[in-house]
Scaffold this motif. Structure first.
Motif: not given
Lengths: 288, 280
Positions: A242, A245-247, A249-250, B183, B185-186, B189, B209
């Motif tokens: 998690y 994937a969320m916090n 980058p890369g 977040e 990243q969300q 996306k 990104e």
């Protein structure tokens, strides 16, 4: 005289039903394969022996996940060590020591069912307040394991109950007729008969526990250090996935690689559990 | 009476119970010795960077243990106030009534992002306000294609939301969002997956990104390009500090760690996490 057009209609309906069942089965398989492909295509290049044995570097973008795997397994051990005896005990009490229509047994069964439908974040917040703060366990593998135990307890109780209920009543009557004590009836007849149910419960419980993020991020926490005792904070695999994937980058590739390993571990546990269950069940049937 | 063989479940239960007892023992006698320990909780934006700092700090300061936990800026404030954590991490400025001492580690800029294929390059502050309040609902009104704008907003409690509200002067209740995301990243996306979406995220993360092939575009704010350079020299209008907070003045190990986390020794880690070192 049978009506030929009606006959044709039934046949069409039959074919349609068959096709629908096939389609549903294929759709399920397709979704799984697509997920697997997605994980492997992103993560496969990052999977290696050193990924399994290395420590977490650079917030998870580099290095491996050995401490995370170890923490996950320790959390799982604490969870099962508490949930299995407690769950089996509770189910045995409900099934063998109480009348099924009793008020107390009814209330407890309802409570168990209610507990099963509580969202995991609620368990997480409860665990944080009760285990981490009130019992002063802090962010620790123990606190995480105990929180998960609360979460999978209803699953184990339910499946054990089903197992015990499926044991034919003749076993109980026979045991009573032979003057067996309740203890030996349970130990030699009823619990063995419930083993397949218990195994199903434990397998489901493990799958739910391994997939858990929300209940763990507030209890066993976020630390990626190699745990040296159960009072250390340790990051579980799902929390790691998690966070990557969320916090970070890369972090997507290593998140996918970790997810692939999580999937492999779960598959192995499921496989072993079903093999063990078959073996124990076969034994139980032979001796009966 | 023939003997009924015992089954595996008993040894299984037995071994699990013994593990449980062993676990309890391990708990009670494990550590709590001379290691000096520090617990940090808070901002999920800060957590990965601070965890890296903590790792390096532990290496250079034997006998210390810095546990970094995640959970969000609001949690950092709450835990530092209640004493559950020695240090809180927040990715915004302290607000009125939050009685804590801030220690700045780094700066982060926030910029508006859209899908790569969106022809819009620049949005004025007023245009951003109009889009987020629903006055402008079509991309053609700001120089884009004739498509409805899909507005993605951050969830309540997110530090980027508060930075964005500070910049636009809006109240969260005024915002007409189609999607609410959590977040960064969300949000990325969302913009990458929908050619008509608009969102806002941390500049460092968006730039990373975009460079690594995610189909997003960073939008200029009133003609200013969102770069970490612009954040560093203070010219970019939407920025936020990444800070450690303590109840009162920090003392002991907490002070040592804060001094370390705000020193030049960790600037490489700050940059590695795509933020701008404070004091630049």
């Amino acid at each position: 005289m049978p009506d030929p057009s009606r006959h044709r209609r039934t046949r069409t309906a039959d074919r349609l039903l068959g096709a629908l069942c096939w389609a549903s089965a294929l759709a399920v398989v397709a979704v799984f394969l697509w997920l697997l492909w997605d994980l492997l295509s992103q993560g496969l290049s990052h999977l290696s022996w050193s990924f399994l044995t290395g420590t977490v570097e650079d917030a998870g973008r580099g290095g491996g996940i050995a401490p995370v795997i170890l923490s996950t397994l320790l959390i799982l051990l604490v969870c099962l060590a508490v949930a299995v005896p407690l769950g089996v005990g509770c189910a045995t009490w409900l099934s063998e020591y109480q009348r099924p229509d009793g008020a107390l047994a009814g209330a407890i069964t309802k409570a168990v069912d209610l507990l099963a439908s509580v969202p995991s974040i609620v368990f997480g917040l409860f665990g944080m307040v009760f285990f981490c703060q009130v019992l002063d366990l802090g962010f620790s593998i123990t606190a995480g394991g105990l929180t998960l135990a609360c979460m999978i307890l209803p699953i184990i109780i339910r499946t054990t109950l089903t197992g015990l209920h499926s044991a034919p009543n003749e076993l109980r009557l026979g045991a009573a007729a032979l003057g067996m004590t309740r203890h030996s009836a349970l130990r030699h007849l009823l619990i063995p008969a419930a083993v397949p149910g218990i195994v199903v419960g434990v397998t489901l419980g493990i799958s739910r526990a391994m997939a858990e993020t929300a209940a763990l991020i507030f209890t066993s926490g976020y630390a990626t250090r190699m745990p040296s005792s159960l009072s250390d904070s340790g990051r579980a695999m799902s929390v790691h996935i998690y966070d990557l994937a969320m916090n970070v980058p890369g972090g997507a590739a290593n998140a996918a690689a970790s997810a692939a390993i999580l999937l492999a571990v779960l598959t192995a546990i499921n496989f072993t559990a079903s093999k063990l269950s078959d073996r124990w069940h076969a034994k139980a049937v032979v001796t009966r | 009476m023939h003997k009924i063989p015992s089954y595996i479940p008993q040894p299984l239960l037995f071994s699990l119970t013994s593990i449980g007892i062993a676990a309890t023992l391990l708990c009670s006698c494990g550590k709590k010795d001379e290691t000096r320990q520090l617990i940090l909780t808070g901002s999920s934006t800060c957590a990965p960077m601070v965890a890296d700092m903590a790792k390096r700090f532990e290496e250079s300061h034997p006998g210390t243990r810095i546990d970094v936990q995640s959970g969000g800026s609001s949690r950092g404030i709450a835990d530092a106030t209640s004493g559950l954590a020695d240090i809180g991490m927040i990715s915004r400025n302290l607000k009125e009534g939050e009685d804590l001492t801030p220690h700045r580690m780094a700066m982060d800029g926030v910029c508006v992002i859209v899908h790569q294929d969106n022809p819009v390059e620049n949005l004025t502050k007023q245009q951003v306000i109009d889009i987020y309040t629903g006055k402008i609902e079509n991309w053609k009104d700001v120089g884009g294609a004739d498509k409805a704008i899909v507005v993605a907003n951050k969830a309540e409690g997110r530090a980027t939301l508060e930075v964005f509200l500070g910049y636009t002067g809006l109240d969260n209740a005024d915002i007409q969002a189609d999607i609410v995301v959590g977040e960064n990243q969300q949000a990325i996306k969302t913009a990458a997956g929908n050619p008509n979406a608009i969102s806002y995220v941390s500049i460092g993360e968006a730039a990373y990104e975009a460079e690594h092939g995610t189909p997003i575009k960073l939008i200029q704010a009133d003609g200013l390009a969102p770069t970490t350079g612009a954040v560093a020299n203070g010219s970019f209008p939407i920025t936020r500090p990444l800070q450690l907070v303590t109840k009162g003045e920090a003392t002991g190990l907490a002070k040592e760690f804060i001094d370390y986390a705000t020193s030049e020794e960790v600037h490489d880690l700050v940059e590695k996490h795509l933020f701008v070192p404070a004091g630049n």
